[in-house]
Design a protein around this motif. Structure first.
Motif, PDB file in Angstrom:
ATOM      1  N   PHE A  65      10.738  63.107 -26.084  1.00  0.00           N
ATOM      2  CA  PHE A  65      11.002  61.986 -26.985  1.00  0.00           C
ATOM      3  C   PHE A  65      10.613  60.650 -26.356  1.00  0.00           C
ATOM      4  O   PHE A  65      10.282  59.701 -27.072  1.00  0.00           O
ATOM      5  N   TYR A  66      10.632  60.573 -25.034  1.00  0.00           N
ATOM      6  CA  TYR A  66      10.118  59.376 -24.367  1.00  0.00           C
ATOM      7  C   TYR A  66       8.629  59.219 -24.676  1.00  0.00           C
ATOM      8  O   TYR A  66       8.157  58.118 -24.976  1.00  0.00           O
ATOM      9  N   ARG A  67       7.887  60.313 -24.608  1.00  0.00           N
ATOM     10  CA  ARG A  67       6.458  60.251 -24.916  1.00  0.00           C
ATOM     11  C   ARG A  67       6.212  59.939 -26.394  1.00  0.00           C
ATOM     12  O   ARG A  67       5.322  59.165 -26.735  1.00  0.00           O
ATOM     13  N   VAL A  68       7.002  60.555 -27.258  1.00  0.00           N
ATOM     14  CA  VAL A  68       6.846  60.294 -28.696  1.00  0.00           C
ATOM     15  C   VAL A  68       7.083  58.813 -28.995  1.00  0.00           C
ATOM     16  O   VAL A  68       6.321  58.177 -29.741  1.00  0.00           O
ATOM     17  N   ALA A  69       8.133  58.251 -28.400  1.00  0.00           N
ATOM     18  CA  ALA A  69       8.431  56.836 -28.633  1.00  0.00           C
ATOM     19  C   ALA A  69       7.330  55.941 -28.082  1.00  0.00           C
ATOM     20  O   ALA A  69       6.932  54.957 -28.718  1.00  0.00           O
ATOM     21  N   ASN A  70       6.830  56.261 -26.899  1.00  0.00           N
ATOM     22  CA  ASN A  70       5.726  55.487 -26.328  1.00  0.00           C
ATOM     23  C   ASN A  70       4.503  55.533 -27.234  1.00  0.00           C
ATOM     24  O   ASN A  70       3.841  54.516 -27.471  1.00  0.00           O
ATOM     25  N   LEU A  71       4.183  56.721 -27.719  1.00  0.00           N
ATOM     26  CA  LEU A  71       3.021  56.870 -28.602  1.00  0.00           C
ATOM     27  C   LEU A  71       3.205  56.063 -29.874  1.00  0.00           C
ATOM     28  O   LEU A  71       2.275  55.382 -30.341  1.00  0.00           O
ATOM     29  N   ALA A  72       4.419  56.097 -30.436  1.00  0.00           N
ATOM     30  CA  ALA A  72       4.682  55.343 -31.666  1.00  0.00           C
ATOM     31  C   ALA A  72       4.523  53.840 -31.437  1.00  0.00           C
ATOM     32  O   ALA A  72       3.934  53.129 -32.265  1.00  0.00           O
ATOM     33  N   ILE A  73       5.035  53.350 -30.319  1.00  0.00           N
ATOM     34  CA  ILE A  73       4.929  51.915 -30.016  1.00  0.00           C
ATOM     35  C   ILE A  73       3.474  51.512 -29.839  1.00  0.00           C
ATOM     36  O   ILE A  73       3.018  50.489 -30.369  1.00  0.00           O
ATOM     37  N   ILE A  74       2.710  52.311 -29.105  1.00  0.00           N
ATOM     38  CA  ILE A  74       1.303  51.984 -28.852  1.00  0.00           C
ATOM     39  C   ILE A  74       0.505  52.014 -30.150  1.00  0.00           C
ATOM     40  O   ILE A  74      -0.304  51.117 -30.421  1.00  0.00           O
ATOM     41  N   LEU A  75       0.741  53.035 -30.964  1.00  0.00           N
ATOM     42  CA  LEU A  75       0.014  53.111 -32.236  1.00  0.00           C
ATOM     43  C   LEU A  75       0.372  51.943 -33.140  1.00  0.00           C
ATOM     44  O   LEU A  75      -0.486  51.397 -33.842  1.00  0.00           O
ATOM     45  N   HIS A  76       1.637  51.547 -33.114  1.00  0.00           N
ATOM     46  CA  HIS A  76       2.043  50.386 -33.918  1.00  0.00           C
ATOM     47  C   HIS A  76       1.354  49.120 -33.415  1.00  0.00           C
ATOM     48  O   HIS A  76       0.835  48.323 -34.214  1.00  0.00           O
TER      49      HIS A  76
END
Length: 696
Positions: free
Chosen positions: A242-253
């Protein structure tokens, strides 16, 4: 985009999420069957155990360690939340106080999880001790987490009541804790110090190392991994996932992926709606989203066709007939008469000269304290240019007394429409005399009303040789009413529209040399529209929209800024022949084409901002005179705020849409789209009668 939000990081987490998800699934469904302490050889165990997610698997001895019971336990909420906020804390999404708040929630969830077992304490110890060793806990928030991490085992040890009990509590993790700590330390050290190493940099930077070492810990523990040890690793994997998922979401945003995705979805839905519109109206409708194809379409046709412009814009313009919306013989006849009007007016470059003078006058009002003091006095005085001040920029508006083509003198400060709003101007020789009290609390900014008034005053002087008068405020009010209805944000006040028409016909046109062109015919919609739509109402609307675009994109030249936020939300054309682009048929013959300029805003193709082909803007040179004056003289000045009071753009760049406006839009547009509303005829005489009836 650089820094934390690089494309490399997007790739790191983009590929890292599915990889880690597979490792996590392996830890929950394969390891309990084949690598748990006391289980048979891995191959035999996998063959002999029931398939995952079946009733037999749920009854197996290893079932408590599999995914379904874990999800049902709800412990994953604490683990997922802990991992997710870690990404937000790293990039300071919420600031220090926000970070402390979400970390406090995480602390509460962790304490709840500790009522089950102490696996999460072992996870915290291995993670933050490893991060500290690698030098990664460099913010106040993470130092607090490190203190919390050390406080937890001490509190648990004290709560145990005796050393033997405390030792027994931690003993099941004595083997796995140092292994996980070593994995964490090596991975974090490699990520911090070896990420650009030519041989192993990507191994650490993209976290292949974490997955490889964790798989080794799961499958190569002597005698197999025990249930408590497996629990720690499983929780570790869930938190990291979930740390990776959150990082990916922030970067994509941050990279605009979410906005782009929603925009793509909106375009798809829109295309479907237009297909439905086409089927219901018995025609083929295509929504072109490619700027190069749109340019070719505009060059190929002079017919607007049977779509939104006819059914929505044409009624909104009444009692005017807009050159932008009419078609066929009515358009040809009105265009011919429009050129006759232009021929009877001064040269088009005169618009630019007047606009520069008007802008100078407005800037004088803004930047000259001396002028403000003179105009606020209730005396008659001759206005002169103020001396320059080193502390404040002052625009020199000393202009030659060159006669206006229609009589009178241009360039006098006292004739500035913004200065005359509360008074009258009486010419006296080469200077202007102000004989009124000007309100001392006049707006200190150049707002949307000022920009619209500027446009109107420029064309009133160009067409009629007259300065701005208080009664012309009716035209300003009417321009907002037309703008509202054209943008489908509400019904315009017919009384205000009627007053504007009467002012133009009975005062401006009748008392000018233009009356001789058509005489009493000027009272008919197709004739007074030749003045009101292309010279007065449309510029007042469009100049305001473009001024907002200039302010929003101050680093761009005029036309690129227009392309980003075009004053026309929609272009429409009917094509009766195939439109070919680069040797291929882009649009088939007998197609109604609808083009949204927002789709071209970021196009690399430099599509013509003023249109192209037979329906290109007929007044481009005059429009550029006003726009260039604003762009060159106003943009970047303090107080230039054309967005203030700006409403009804059609692109929602005023940022306010009420429920009443949404309802009006729906009840106006949806009947047209679904085929049971809109205009019933395109016959010229009927359109003229409808425009005339709107005055009654």
């Amino acid at each position: 985009m650089g820094g934390y939000f690089t494309s490399d990081r997007a790739a790191k987490y983009g590929w890292g999420v599915p990889r880690l998800a597979l490792v996590t699934l392996f830890a929950f469904e394969i390891v309990p069957r084949a690598f748990l302490a006391g289980s048979p050889a891995p191959v035999d165990a996998l063959v002999s155990t029931p398939p995952p997610f079946t009733a037999k698997a749920a009854a197996a001895p290893f079932a408590p360690l599999t995914l379904v019971p874990y999800v049902q336990s709800m412990r994953w909420i604490a683990h997922a939340y802990t991992g997710s906020i870690g990404a937000g804390v790293n990039v300071q999404v919420l600031g220090l106080l926000g970070n402390l708040a979400i970390m406090a929630v995480a602390g509460g969830l962790c304490l709840w999880d500790l009522t089950k077992d102490i696996s999460l304490v072992v996870y915290f110890l291995k993670t933050f001790c490893g991060d500290q060793l690698a030098g990664k806990l460099d913010t106040a928030e993470w130092k607090l987490v490190l203190a919390f991490t050390f406080a937890l085992p001490l509190a648990l040890w004290g709560a145990a009541g005796a050393n033997e009990a405390a030792f027994a509590m931690f003993l099941p993790y004595a083997r796995i804790a140092p292994v996980l700590f070593a994995i964490q330390a090596v991975c974090e050290f490699g990520d911090a110090h070896l990420e650009y190493h030519p041989l192993i940099g990507k191994f650490f930077r993209h976290r292949y190392g974490f997955e490889a070492f964790t798989l080794c810990a799961l499958t190569m523990m002597p005698g197999g991994v025990t249930a408590p040890e497996l629990r720690v690793v499983q929780f570790d994997l869930v938190v990291c996932l979930f740390y990776r998922v959150a990082n990916l979401a922030i970067i994509l945003h941050k990279q605009g992926f979410v906005v782009a995705g929603l925009a793509h979805l909106a375009v798809t839905i829109r295309k479907v709606c237009f297909r439905v519109f086409g089927m219901l109206s018995g025609q083929r409708i295509v929504n072109v989203t490619n700027a190069e194809v749109a340019t070719a379409v505009m060059r190929a046709s002079d017919v607007k066709g049977d779509a939104l412009e006819r059914h929505v814009a044409t009624p909104a313009w009444r009692p005017l007939l807009s050159l932008e919306s009419v078609d066929h013989d009515l358009y040809a006849n009105m265009l011919r008469d429009f050129h006759a009007v232009v021929k009877a007016c001064p040269p088009p470059q005169r618009v630019g000269e007047i606009a520069r003078t008007k802008v100078d006058e407005l800037m004088y009002r803004k930047y000259s304290e001396e002028a403000e003091e003179e105009l606020s006095a209730t005396v008659s005085s001759t206005v002169s240019s103020p001396p320059s001040s080193p502390e404040r920029p002052v625009v020199d508006v000393t202009l030659a007394d060159s006669p206006h083509p229609h009589g009178g003198k241009g360039g006098d400060v006292g004739k500035c429409p913004f200065m005359q709003m509360r008074g009258t101007t009486k010419p006296s020789g080469g200077a202007s005399t102000v004989s009124s009290t000007v309100s001392s609390n006049a707006s200190p900014v150049i707002d949307a009303d000022d920009v619209a008034r500027l446009s109107l005053s420029v064309f009133i002087e160009y067409l009629f040789g007259r300065e701005w008068e208080p009664k012309f405020e009716t035209l300003l009010a009417a321009s907002w009413e037309w703008r509202k209805e054209i943008a489908v944000r509400g019904r315009a006040d017919p009384g205000v529209k009627k007053a504007a028409v009467e002012l133009v016909v009975d005062d401006l046109i009748k008392n000018s040399h233009l009356w001789e062109l058509f005489g009493e015919k000027w009272r008919e919609p197709r004739y007074y529209s030749l003045i009101m739509q292309p010279f007065l109402v449309s510029p007042a609307i469009n100049v305001g929209d473009i001024a907002v675009a200039m302010k929003a994109h101050p680093d761009l030249a005029l036309e690129p800024a227009m392309r980003r936020m075009h004053p026309f939300p929609i272009f429409e054309r009917w094509v009766d022949k195939d439109v070919v682009v680069k040797g291929r048929i882009a649009v088939r013959a007998d197609t109604q084409v609808i083009m949204f300029t927002s789709d071209f805003a970021n196009s690399k193709h430099l599509w013509p901002a003023f249109g192209t082909g037979p329906r290109a803007c007929a007044g481009t040179s005059m429009a550029l005179g006003v726009l260039n004056a604003i762009h060159q003289k106003m943009l970047g000045r303090p107080g230039f705020e054309p967005e203030r009071g700006h409403r009804f753009s059609g692109r929602n760049n005023d940022g306010v849409t009420s429920l009443a406006e949404v309802w009006y839009f729906a009840k106006t547009v949806l009947p047209v789209v679904f085929g049971f509303g809109g205009e019933k005829t395109t016959e010229a005489a009927a359109l003229e009668r409808a425009a005339a009836a709107a005055l009654e």
